[in-house]
Scaffold this motif. Structure first.
Motif, PDB file in Angstrom:
ATOM      1  N   PHE A  79     -76.484  91.184 129.432  1.00 26.22           N
ATOM      2  CA  PHE A  79     -77.065  90.174 129.276  1.00 26.22           C
ATOM      3  C   PHE A  79     -76.618  88.600 129.449  1.00 26.22           C
ATOM      4  N   ASN A  80     -77.609  87.815 130.038  1.00 25.64           N
ATOM      5  CA  ASN A  80     -76.749  86.705 130.422  1.00 25.64           C
ATOM      6  C   ASN A  80     -78.852  86.448 130.054  1.00 25.64           C
ATOM      7  N   VAL A  81     -78.628  83.979 129.532  1.00 23.32           N
ATOM      8  CA  VAL A  81     -78.974  83.161 129.077  1.00 23.32           C
ATOM      9  C   VAL A  81     -78.870  82.205 129.141  1.00 23.32           C
ATOM     10  N   GLN A  82     -79.998  81.332 129.768  1.00 25.27           N
ATOM     11  CA  GLN A  82     -79.516  79.708 129.521  1.00 25.27           C
ATOM     12  C   GLN A  82     -80.924  79.108 129.363  1.00 25.27           C
ATOM     13  N   ARG A  83     -80.197  77.618 129.102  1.00 25.73           N
ATOM     14  CA  ARG A  83     -81.909  76.923 128.302  1.00 25.73           C
ATOM     15  C   ARG A  83     -81.449  76.011 129.760  1.00 25.73           C
ATOM     16  N   TYR A  95     -80.500  63.326 121.478  1.00 24.30           N
ATOM     17  CA  TYR A  95     -80.173  64.094 121.950  1.00 24.30           C
ATOM     18  C   TYR A  95     -79.767  63.633 123.792  1.00 24.30           C
ATOM     19  N   LEU A  96     -79.391  62.539 124.034  1.00 21.63           N
ATOM     20  CA  LEU A  96     -79.579  62.341 125.575  1.00 21.63           C
ATOM     21  C   LEU A  96     -78.647  62.896 126.571  1.00 21.63           C
ATOM     22  N   GLU A  97     -77.502  63.711 126.319  1.00 15.33           N
ATOM     23  CA  GLU A  97     -76.486  64.287 126.589  1.00 15.33           C
ATOM     24  C   GLU A  97     -76.508  65.820 127.099  1.00 15.33           C
ATOM     25  N   ASN A  98     -77.255  65.897 126.243  1.00 13.38           N
ATOM     26  CA  ASN A  98     -77.551  68.098 126.184  1.00 13.38           C
ATOM     27  C   ASN A  98     -79.233  68.488 125.528  1.00 13.38           C
ATOM     28  N   SER A  99     -79.867  67.622 125.490  1.00 11.86           N
ATOM     29  CA  SER A  99     -81.628  68.087 126.138  1.00 11.86           C
ATOM     30  C   SER A  99     -81.912  67.704 127.014  1.00 11.86           C
ATOM     31  N   PHE A 100     -81.719  67.378 128.423  1.00 11.03           N
ATOM     32  CA  PHE A 100     -82.092  67.913 129.667  1.00 11.03           C
ATOM     33  C   PHE A 100     -81.369  68.524 130.760  1.00 11.03           C
ATOM     34  N   GLY A 101     -82.024  69.161 131.580  1.00 13.60           N
ATOM     35  CA  GLY A 101     -80.667  70.290 132.188  1.00 13.60           C
ATOM     36  C   GLY A 101     -80.082  71.433 132.324  1.00 13.60           C
ATOM     37  N   THR A 102     -79.999  71.774 133.088  1.00  9.14           N
ATOM     38  CA  THR A 102     -79.339  73.709 132.104  1.00  9.14           C
ATOM     39  C   THR A 102     -78.198  73.138 131.224  1.00  9.14           C
ATOM     40  N   GLU A 110     -75.354  75.360 129.119  1.00  9.91           N
ATOM     41  CA  GLU A 110     -74.655  76.385 129.200  1.00  9.91           C
ATOM     42  C   GLU A 110     -75.134  77.818 129.451  1.00  9.91           C
ATOM     43  N   LYS A 111     -74.464  78.323 130.443  1.00  5.30           N
ATOM     44  CA  LYS A 111     -74.866  80.097 130.653  1.00  5.30           C
ATOM     45  C   LYS A 111     -74.223  81.383 130.241  1.00  5.30           C
ATOM     46  N   LEU A 112     -75.041  82.199 128.784  1.00 12.28           N
ATOM     47  CA  LEU A 112     -73.927  83.048 127.965  1.00 12.28           C
ATOM     48  C   LEU A 112     -73.929  84.492 128.895  1.00 12.28           C
ATOM     49  N   ALA A 113     -73.514  84.851 128.231  1.00 10.86           N
ATOM     50  CA  ALA A 113     -73.086  86.079 128.842  1.00 10.86           C
ATOM     51  C   ALA A 113     -72.467  87.522 127.810  1.00 10.86           C
ATOM     52  N   PHE A 114     -73.066  88.948 127.632  1.00 11.21           N
ATOM     53  CA  PHE A 114     -72.487  89.058 127.053  1.00 11.21           C
ATOM     54  C   PHE A 114     -71.929  90.689 127.416  1.00 11.21           C
ATOM     55  N   SER A 115     -71.562  91.691 127.586  1.00 10.95           N
ATOM     56  CA  SER A 115     -70.703  93.031 127.925  1.00 10.95           C
ATOM     57  C   SER A 115     -70.855  94.082 126.768  1.00 10.95           C
ATOM     58  N   ASN A 116     -71.664  94.868 126.861  1.00  8.97           N
ATOM     59  CA  ASN A 116     -71.600  95.317 125.949  1.00  8.97           C
ATOM     60  C   ASN A 116     -71.570  96.827 126.075  1.00  8.97           C
ATOM     61  N   PRO A 162     -83.362  74.861 119.972  1.00  3.94           N
ATOM     62  CA  PRO A 162     -83.661  74.439 121.513  1.00  3.94           C
ATOM     63  C   PRO A 162     -85.171  73.796 122.064  1.00  3.94           C
ATOM     64  N   ARG A 163     -86.021  73.419 120.949  1.00  2.00           N
ATOM     65  CA  ARG A 163     -87.025  72.527 121.079  1.00  2.00           C
ATOM     66  C   ARG A 163     -86.174  71.410 121.385  1.00  2.00           C
ATOM     67  N   GLU A 164     -84.587  70.617 120.963  1.00  2.12           N
ATOM     68  CA  GLU A 164     -84.449  69.715 120.729  1.00  2.12           C
ATOM     69  C   GLU A 164     -83.341  69.471 122.419  1.00  2.12           C
ATOM     70  N   ASN A 165     -82.613  70.735 122.358  1.00  3.03           N
ATOM     71  CA  ASN A 165     -80.803  70.087 122.789  1.00  3.03           C
ATOM     72  C   ASN A 165     -80.349  71.853 124.163  1.00  3.03           C
ATOM     73  N   ASN A 166     -79.509  71.698 123.783  1.00  2.00           N
ATOM     74  CA  ASN A 166     -78.520  72.594 124.989  1.00  2.00           C
ATOM     75  C   ASN A 166     -78.107  73.895 123.456  1.00  2.00           C
ATOM     76  N   GLU A 167     -77.483  73.138 122.500  1.00  3.19           N
ATOM     77  CA  GLU A 167     -76.970  73.556 121.445  1.00  3.19           C
ATOM     78  C   GLU A 167     -76.225  74.289 121.302  1.00  3.19           C
ATOM     79  N   ILE A 168     -75.496  75.048 121.534  1.00  4.11           N
ATOM     80  CA  ILE A 168     -75.469  77.322 121.915  1.00  4.11           C
ATOM     81  C   ILE A 168     -74.610  77.215 120.428  1.00  4.11           C
TER      82      ILE A 168
END
Length: 883
Positions: free
Chosen positions: A527-531, A540-547, A549-555, A592-598
Motif C-alpha cells: 500500500f502506498n499513499v502521498q499528499r 505551515y509555509l514549509e510543509n503545506s504546498f507540494g508533495t 513524504e510517500k508512505l509505503a506498507f507491505s503486509n 491534511p487540510r493544512e500540511n503534509n505532516e504524518i
C-alpha cells in the motif's frame, strides 16, 4: 419448479450442508449430483427470491430420483429493503462517526446474523464489535471498500435492491473463492443478467424512517438464443423530512448491465451503476437538549421563505462502471474484472468569521451555561435562556442574511461544502481450479488506485459579496499565493490531493475429505499513499504546498480453517487468522487540510483472530454456536476538537498511537420448526469488547496558546499515555438476545414477531482526560490539590447506556393472478415506541480536572456527553408486482 406457476427455476443452488459442496440447476431446472460418499446427508435447495427446502437423504451408492421439487416465492426478501444500513455520517456529526456492519449481512441465512441485521441493528449493534472496515464488499469480484476509512460506501448502489440482490456472503474467517477478505466476512454482489430472474418487477414503498416514499422498476431479459442478456433498474426515494426533523431525502439510482455469452462456459458483462443520494444530516444531542426537545429534534435546519433548509447536507454521487469476463468450466472458475469510478462525496456546513456561533444548541445559549457559571448559578437567566430556546429552537437563516448585510460586503456567515472528488481505477482476478474431489486450488489478486481531490467550496455567501480566505484566530492566510477575496463556487480554506494505491495477491488451497475439510490462505499486499498540497498555508509555509513524504506498507496475512464432521448432522469448525494491514488514510495524516505532516512512528496494524463453532442440521432444528477472540494491535486514531487543558486552550489535533483493542465473546442462533407452518428462533451475543493497552497521546496546538518549553521541534506536545486499558469500547450493545416466532400459512401469507433485549452499551471516551495533563491546573502548572484517585475515578466513570427492549413485527401476503405475482410486505419496528440512546461520546472541551468538576457540579453540565437517540415506532410498507 416454482410453486403455483410450474416454471422451471434455473441457477438454483443444491448444497450438501455437511460438506458445503454446491451444484446448480440448468435452464430446465434439472440437476444431477454424483458423489462417492455414502451415509446420512442434509440436502438444501435454494434460489434467489425463493424459500429454501431441506431434505434428509441416505446415500447407499445407488441412484436416487427426488422427483419434482417445488419452491415457494419468498416475499420475506423484501425485508432487505427494510434494513437500516447506517454508514459514516448518516446519523452523526463531525465529532464522531458511526459505522455498522449490517449492510454486509443482507444475503445470509444464518439465524444469528439475520437477527443482528434486522433486529439488533436498530441499536447500532455490531457483529463481534467490528465495524464495516473488517468486512470486504466486492462487485463481480472487484473490491469496493474505500481507502480513506476502509469501509464500503453503500450509497454507491443504494436504492437498487433488485439489481444487487444476487449476493454471496461468506461469514467471518471462512474460505472465499474471490478474495482473502476481512475477518468479519465478505459479500460479493453478482450483477450478471443471466443469473437474474427474467421479467418486469414494479414496486412502491412507504416508510417513516430515512425516506417517506420509494418507486422502483426492474427488467431482466433473461438469456436470449443469441447469448445476450440484459438488466435495467431505476429507483427514486424521497422525503421532505425523515423521522428526524429537517432531514430531507432526495435520491435516484439507475442500473444497467448487458452480458454476452460466447458459449455456456464463457461470458463478458458490462455494468453501470449511477446512484445519487442527497440527504439532510442530524446531530447528536446532550441530555439537556433532549429533555427540552425530544429525540426528533435537529438543530441543523431552519425555515427560509417558509421552506425547510438544512445547513448540513450530504451528497454522494460516484458513478461506477465495470467490465467482467467469466469462465466457468467443469474444473475451472476464472473471473477477470476492471472498474472505473469517479464522483463526489460532499458535506455542507455553515462557516462563521468574527461572528457568534449560529448553532441554537451552542452551549452559551442553553440554560446550563448560566447555572454552571464560575461566579455562581444564575437561575433567572437560565430560565430566560430556556424560554428563548423553546421559542426559537431552529437555525435562523434570516438573521444570518441580516448579519451579513450589516457587515459591509464581507461575509460574516457563509455556507460551504467540504468536497472529496475521488477517481478510482481497479482490476481484479480470481482463479479456482478443482484438482480433484479432495483438492481445490485458488489464486487471485487485485490492484486499486485512487486519486482524491479534497477542498472546501463556497456554496452560498448568504447575501455578502465575498469572503476573506484567512484564519480569523491567527490572522494568517489559507492560500498565500491566491486571491484573498473568494466568491461563490470558488475553492477556499484548503485544497490538496491524496494519491493512494494497493496491490494485493492471494493463494489458497481447500481440502475436502469424508469426515473433515480444511483450507489455508495467504495474502501479500503493498500500500502506498502521498499528499500533494495545492494551497501554501501561511501557518505551515514549509510543509503545506507540494508533495509530501510517500508512505509505503507491505503486509502479509494468513488464515486457515478446519471442520470435523461428527455425523452428517453435527460438526465442529475452527478458524484462525493473523493479518497485517495498513492504517486507513484517515489515520495517517495529522491535519491534511493544512500540511503534509504524518503521524510519527506510524505502524501497520496487526489483527489476530480465532473462532470455534458447533453446527447442527437436524430435520427440525438448525443453528450454530460460536466463540470468538480477536485482538487489534498498533492501531491509530486522530481526533479534532477545542480543549481547555492543563497545558493551554485551543483547537487541537489529537493523535493516539499504540492503541490495542480486544474483542471476545459467544454468539448463537437456532431455529426450530415446530410444525410445517410455525418456526421458533433464538439468537444471542455475549460480548466483551475493551481497550487492551494504554496508548500514547500527542496533541498539536496552535503554539500561541501553550508554554514554549513544552513544544517539540515539530510543534507537537507529547502527553504520555492515556489510562484506557480494560475500559469498554463504544462498539454498540455488547450483549443481545432475541426470541422470535413466525407463522407461514398455506394460503401464502406469513407473520413473525421478535422480542429483543440489548445491554452493555457504552459511549466513546475522551482520551485526553485520561492523560496526566488532565490533573494539571493551568493557572499554577501544578496538580489540582483535590484531584485524588477517588475523585478522578468518580468524575471519569464510564457512561453505560440504558438497557433496550424492542418488539418488532413483520408480515406479508402474496397472490398469483393471471400469471402476475403480487406481494405485499409490512413491518413495524419498536412497536412500543420506546426512546433509547443508541450511542454517544464524551466531549473533550473540559480537558482539566478543575473545569470538568465545576461543569458537573450542577448535574446539568454544559459540555455533557452527546448521544444519538433511537427512532420511535417506525413502519415500512412495500407493494410489488412481477410480470
Amino acid at each position: 419448479m416454482e410453486k403455483g406457476s410450474n416454471v422451471p427455476i434455473s441457477n438454483a443452488i443444491i448444497t450438501l450442508e455437511n460438506t458445503s459442496q454446491e451444484f446448480e440447476t440448468n435452464k430446465n431446472g434439472a440437476f444431477e449430483i454424483t458423489l462417492s460418499k455414502s451415509g446420512d446427508q442434509m440436502l438444501r435447495i435454494s434460489a434467489l427470491d425463493f424459500i429454501s427446502k431441506r431434505f434428509s437423504v441416505y446415500l447407499e451408492g445407488n441412484p436416487i430420483d427426488l422427483g419434482l421439487i417445488y419452491l415457494e416465492r419468498d416475499i420475506a426478501h423484501e425485508q432487505t429493503d427494510n434494513l437500516i444500513s447506517l454508514t459514516d455520517g448518516d446519523l452523526s456529526d463531525d465529532a464522531e462517526s458511526v459505522s455498522t456492519s449490517m449492510g454486509l449481512l443482507q444475503s445470509t441465512r444464518d439465524i444469528f446474523l439475520n437477527r443482528a441485521a434486522f433486529d439488533f441493528g436498530q441499536a447500532f449493534f455490531k457483529v463481534r464489535g467490528y465495524d464495516s472496515r473488517n468486512g470486504q464488499v466486492l462487485i463481480n469480484g472487484i473490491p469496493v471498500n474505500k481507502f480513506f476509512d476502509g469501509r464500503p460506501q453503500w450509497n454507491n448502489w443504494g436504492g437498487l435492491n433488485d439489481a444487487v440482490r444476487n449476493q454471496e456472503f461468506t461469514n467471518g474467517l471462512t474460505f472465499d473463492p474471490y478474495t482473502f477478505g476481512g475477518i468479519l466476512g465478505n459479500t460479493n454482489i453478482n450483477t450478471r443478467p443471466s443469473v437474474m430472474r427474467p421479467g418486469l418487477r414494479l414496486s412502491s414503498s412507504a416508510s417513516n424512517r430515512t425516506y417517506r416514499g420509494r418507486l422502483m422498476a426492474t427488467y431482466n431479459s433473461g438469456e436470449k438464443l443469441s447469448g445476450l442478456a440484459y438488466s435495467v433498474s431505476v429507483s427514486r426515494r424521497w422525503a421532505k423530512e425523515g423521522f428526524v426533523e429537517g432531514t430531507l431525502y432526495d435520491a435516484y439510482s439507475v442500473f444497467g448491465a448487458i452480458e454476452y455469452q460466447f458459449n455456456p462456459q464463457n461470458s463478458i458483462t458490462f455494468t453501470s451503476i449511477l446512484a445519487r443520494n442527497r440527504r439532510g444530516r442530524s446531530s447528536a444531542l446532550t441530555e439537556e437538549v433532549f429533555d427540552l426537545r425530544g429525540n426528533q429534534y435537529n438543530p441543523y435546519w431552519g425555515k427560509q421563505d417558509g421552506k425547510i433548509r438544512n445547513s448540513r447536507e450530504r451528497e454522494v454521487f460516484e458513478p461506477l462502471f465495470l467490465l467482467n469476463y467469466a469462465m466457468d468450466k467443469n474444473k475451472i472458475d476464472w473471473n477477470i474484472g476492471l472498474a472505473y469510478q469517479t464522483g463526489i462525496n460532499s458535506r455542507s456546513r455553515l462557516g462563521y468569521y468574527n461572528a457568534p456561533n449560529p448553532d441554537p444548541t451552542y452551549y452559551r445559549y442553553l440554560p446550563s451555561y448560566h447555572i454552571n457559571s464560575s461566579i455562581g448559578a444564575d437561575f433567572i437567566n437560565a430560565n430566560l435562556a430556556r424560554e428563548a430556546f423553546l421559542e426559537n429552537p431552529q437555525l435562523d437563516w434570516g438573521q444570518l442574511y441580516t448579519a451579513n448585510s450589516n457587515n459591509g460586503e464581507k461575509a460574516a456567515y457563509l455556507l460551504y461544502d467540504d468536497i472529496a472528488h475521488n477517481t478510482t481505477i481497479s482490476a481484479a482476478t480470481s482463479f479456482n481450479y478443482t484438482l480433484s474431489d479432495f483438492i481445490k486450488l485458488g489464486f487471485g489478486g487485485n490492484f486499486r488506485s485512487t486519486s482524491s481531490e479534497n477542498y472546501a467550496e463556497i456554496q452560498d455567501l448568504l447575501g455578502a459579496s465575498y469572503h476573506e480566505d484567512m484564519d480569523t484566530f491567527s490572522s494568517t492566510l489559507n492560500h498565500v499565493d491566491g486571491e484573498l477575496q473568494k466568491t461563490e463556487g470558488e475553492k477556499f480554506n484548503y485544497h490538496y490531493n491524496l494519491d493512494a494505491s494497493q496491490l494485493e495477491g492471494f493463494a489458497q488451497v481447500k481440502l475436502n475429505a469424508k469426515k473433515w475439510n480444511g483450507f489455508t490462505s495467504a495474502s501479500y499486499s503493498n500500500f502506498n499513499v502521498q499528499r500533494n498540497g495545492f494551497f501554501k498555508n501561511e501557518r505551515y509555509l514549509e510543509n503545506s504546498f507540494g508533495t509530501g513524504e510517500k508512505l509505503a506498507f507491505s503486509n502479509l496475512a494468513y488464515k486457515g480453517g478446519f471442520t470435523y464432521f461428527l455425523t452428517g448432522r453435527h460438526w465442529f469448525a475452527a478458524n484462525a487468522a493473523m493479518v497485517e494491514r495498513s492504517p486507513i488514510v484517515q489515520n495517517i495524516f495529522i491535519n491534511p487540510r493544512e500540511n503534509n505532516e504524518i503521524v510519527p512512528e506510524l505502524q501497520k496494524e496487526l489483527v489476530s483472530s480465532v473462532d470455534l463453532s458447533y453446527f447442527v442440521r437436524l430435520p427440525r432444528l438448525t443453528g450454530r454456536i460460536s466463540a470468538f477472540y480477536t485482538r487489534f494491535q498498533h492501531t491509530t486514531d486522530i481526533n479534532f476538537f477545542f480543549v481547555d487543558s492543563g497545558l493551554g486552550s485551543d483547537f487541537v489535533q489529537e493523535v493516539i498511537t499504540g492503541l490495542d483493542r480486544l474483542h471476545k465473546g459467544i454468539e448463537f442462533g437456532f431455529e426450530y420448526e415446530a410444525s410445517s407452518t410455525v418456526k421458533l428462533t433464538a439468537a444471542g451475543n455475549l460480548g466483551h469488547y475493551v481497550y487492551a493497552s494504554d496508548p500514547s497521546v500527542q496533541i498539536n496546538f496552535d503554539t500561541a496558546g501553550v508554554k514554549e518549553d513544552l513544544i517539540a521541534p515539530e510543534g507537537n506536545i507529547d502527553l504520555g499515555v492515556a489510562t484506557l486499558k480494560d475500559l469498554k469500547l463504544a462498539q454498540g450493545p455488547q450483549t443481545a438476545f432475541a426470541l422470535g416466532v413466525s407463522y407461514r400459512a398455506p394460503k401464502y401469507w406469513w407473520i413473525s414477531g421478535t422480542t429483543n433485549f440489548l445491554t452493555n452499551n457504552y459511549i466513546n471516551l475522551s482520551t485526553i482526560t485520561r492523560t496526566a495533563s488532565f490533573l494539571i491546573d493551568p493557572e499554577t502548572g501544578e496538580t489540582f490539590s483535590d484531584a485524588t484517585e477517588e475523585n478522578v475515578a468518580k468524575l471519569l466513570k464510564q457512561n453505560k447506556l440504558d438497557d433496550i427492549y424492542l418488539l418488532n413485527l413483520v408480515g406479508g401476503k402474496s397472490w398469483l393472478v393471471d400469471g402476475k405475482y403480487i406481494s405485499f410486505f409490512a413491518s413495524i419496528n419498536n412497536v412500543f415506541d420506546t426512546v433509547f440512546r443508541t450511542g454517544g461520546y464524551e466531549q473533550s472541551r473540559n480537558g482539566n480536572f478543575g473545569q470538568l468538576k465545576q461543569d458537573n457540579q450542577s448535574g446539568s453540565p454544559s459540555f455533557a456527553p452527546k448521544y444519538w437517540y433511537s427512532y420511535g415506532r417506525t413502519y415500512f410498507l412495500n407493494l410489488a408486482i412481477s410480470f
